[in-house]
Motif scaffolding. Structure first.
Motif, PDB file in Angstrom:
ATOM      1  N   THR A   8      45.865  45.782  41.201  1.00 59.13           N
ATOM      2  CA  THR A   8      44.842  45.858  40.163  1.00 59.13           C
ATOM      3  C   THR A   8      45.002  44.656  39.233  1.00 59.13           C
ATOM      4  O   THR A   8      46.010  43.936  39.301  1.00 59.13           O
ATOM      5  CB  THR A   8      45.010  47.150  39.339  1.00 59.13           C
ATOM      6  OG1 THR A   8      46.272  47.069  38.641  1.00 59.13           O
ATOM      7  CG2 THR A   8      44.956  48.388  40.220  1.00 59.13           C
ATOM      8  N   ASP A   9      44.039  44.465  38.355  1.00 59.41           N
ATOM      9  CA  ASP A   9      44.177  43.414  37.346  1.00 59.41           C
ATOM     10  C   ASP A   9      45.443  43.623  36.523  1.00 59.41           C
ATOM     11  O   ASP A   9      46.152  42.660  36.215  1.00 59.41           O
ATOM     12  CB  ASP A   9      42.959  43.387  36.411  1.00 59.41           C
ATOM     13  CG  ASP A   9      41.751  42.706  37.023  1.00 59.41           C
ATOM     14  OD1 ASP A   9      41.884  42.050  38.076  1.00 59.41           O
ATOM     15  OD2 ASP A   9      40.665  42.822  36.430  1.00 59.41           O
ATOM     16  N   GLN A  10      45.732  44.860  36.187  1.00 57.54           N
ATOM     17  CA  GLN A  10      46.936  45.153  35.398  1.00 57.54           C
ATOM     18  C   GLN A  10      48.203  44.830  36.179  1.00 57.54           C
ATOM     19  O   GLN A  10      49.158  44.283  35.624  1.00 57.54           O
ATOM     20  CB  GLN A  10      46.951  46.613  34.938  1.00 57.54           C
ATOM     21  CG  GLN A  10      48.075  46.911  33.955  1.00 57.54           C
ATOM     22  CD  GLN A  10      47.932  46.114  32.668  1.00 57.54           C
ATOM     23  OE1 GLN A  10      46.896  46.147  32.028  1.00 57.54           O
ATOM     24  NE2 GLN A  10      48.975  45.381  32.296  1.00 57.54           N
ATOM     25  N   ASP A  23      48.523  41.110  36.007  1.00 60.84           N
ATOM     26  CA  ASP A  23      48.957  40.705  34.665  1.00 60.84           C
ATOM     27  C   ASP A  23      50.443  40.973  34.470  1.00 60.84           C
ATOM     28  O   ASP A  23      51.172  40.118  33.946  1.00 60.84           O
ATOM     29  CB  ASP A  23      48.153  41.440  33.589  1.00 60.84           C
ATOM     30  CG  ASP A  23      46.706  40.988  33.501  1.00 60.84           C
ATOM     31  OD1 ASP A  23      46.360  39.924  34.071  1.00 60.84           O
ATOM     32  OD2 ASP A  23      45.912  41.725  32.884  1.00 60.84           O
ATOM     33  N   LYS A  42      44.264  34.797  38.830  1.00 63.73           N
ATOM     34  CA  LYS A  42      43.997  36.220  39.097  1.00 63.73           C
ATOM     35  C   LYS A  42      42.964  36.362  40.216  1.00 63.73           C
ATOM     36  O   LYS A  42      43.129  37.180  41.134  1.00 63.73           O
ATOM     37  CB  LYS A  42      43.498  36.921  37.836  1.00 63.73           C
ATOM     38  CG  LYS A  42      43.364  38.422  38.004  1.00 63.73           C
ATOM     39  CD  LYS A  42      42.854  39.095  36.743  1.00 63.73           C
ATOM     40  CE  LYS A  42      43.892  39.012  35.662  1.00 63.73           C
ATOM     41  NZ  LYS A  42      43.505  39.767  34.455  1.00 63.73           N
ATOM     42  N   GLU A  43      41.909  35.569  40.157  1.00 57.82           N
ATOM     43  CA  GLU A  43      40.876  35.616  41.185  1.00 57.82           C
ATOM     44  C   GLU A  43      41.453  35.247  42.554  1.00 57.82           C
ATOM     45  O   GLU A  43      41.139  35.876  43.569  1.00 57.82           O
ATOM     46  CB  GLU A  43      39.735  34.660  40.805  1.00 57.82           C
ATOM     47  CG  GLU A  43      38.527  34.756  41.695  1.00 57.82           C
ATOM     48  CD  GLU A  43      37.398  33.814  41.259  1.00 57.82           C
ATOM     49  OE1 GLU A  43      36.461  33.654  42.050  1.00 57.82           O
ATOM     50  OE2 GLU A  43      37.469  33.238  40.160  1.00 57.82           O
ATOM     51  N   HIS A  72      43.489  38.132  43.987  1.00 62.48           N
ATOM     52  CA  HIS A  72      42.585  39.150  44.554  1.00 62.48           C
ATOM     53  C   HIS A  72      42.008  38.676  45.890  1.00 62.48           C
ATOM     54  O   HIS A  72      41.938  39.459  46.848  1.00 62.48           O
ATOM     55  CB  HIS A  72      41.441  39.463  43.585  1.00 62.48           C
ATOM     56  CG  HIS A  72      41.814  40.384  42.465  1.00 62.48           C
ATOM     57  ND1 HIS A  72      42.312  41.655  42.664  1.00 62.48           N
ATOM     58  CD2 HIS A  72      41.751  40.206  41.120  1.00 62.48           C
ATOM     59  CE1 HIS A  72      42.533  42.224  41.499  1.00 62.48           C
ATOM     60  NE2 HIS A  72      42.201  41.373  40.539  1.00 62.48           N
TER      61      HIS A  72
END
Length: 153
Positions: A118-120, A123, A140-141, A144
């Protein structure tokens, strides 16, 4: 004498066992993809894998890596076919590029542990990697994108 397995090659190193692994990699072996950033394990430019875990090589004694498998950015995928490397290129993640080897190495451990982060998750895993150019959104992109395309072990 220290014997190290780095990128699937064995090296017999005549160095002080307390020498930081970073300097063994860069100055003795000549693998310069791993960068020196801060020298106090705060920036992440020096991340390498030791037995599959992310280690800050600037503060890791060479003796800690003895008997373990060390992987640097050069050994992650010598032909740049790792999904993270492809995603980094596809999305033009790098700006100056200095921190990117450490970013990729940290991301590789994340994707090994979480196939669809996930984004979290991203992070949290990447919090210790600093990018002075501020490419965090592209990083981040790219993580993913690499997760969608599948990662190598």
């Amino acid at each position: 004498m220290i014997t190290l397995n780095i990128n699937k090659k064995t090296y017999n190193i005549d160095a002080d066992p307390d020498m930081p692994l970073l300097w063994v990699l860069r100055d003795i072996i000549g693998l310069v993809g791993t960068k020196y950033g801060c020298g106090i394990a705060q920036c992440g430019a020096c991340v390498v894998h030791v037995d599959g875990q992310a280690f800050r090589s600037c503060v890791t004694k060479a003796s800690v890596a003895q008997g373990k498998k060390v992987v640097t950015i050069e050994g992650l995928s010598p032909d740049h076919s790792h999904p993270l490397q492809k995603a980094w290129l596809d999305l033009d993640v790098s700006q100056c590029g200095y921190c990117q080897a450490g970013q990729i190495m940290s991301a590789a451990v994340l994707l090994k542990e979480k196939k669809n982060p996930t984004d979290q998750d991203i992070d949290d895993a990447m919090a210790g990697n600093i990018c002075r150019c501020g490419t965090y959104l592209r990083i981040k992109e790219a993580i993913h994108l690499a997760a969608k395309s599948g990662t190598k072990k």
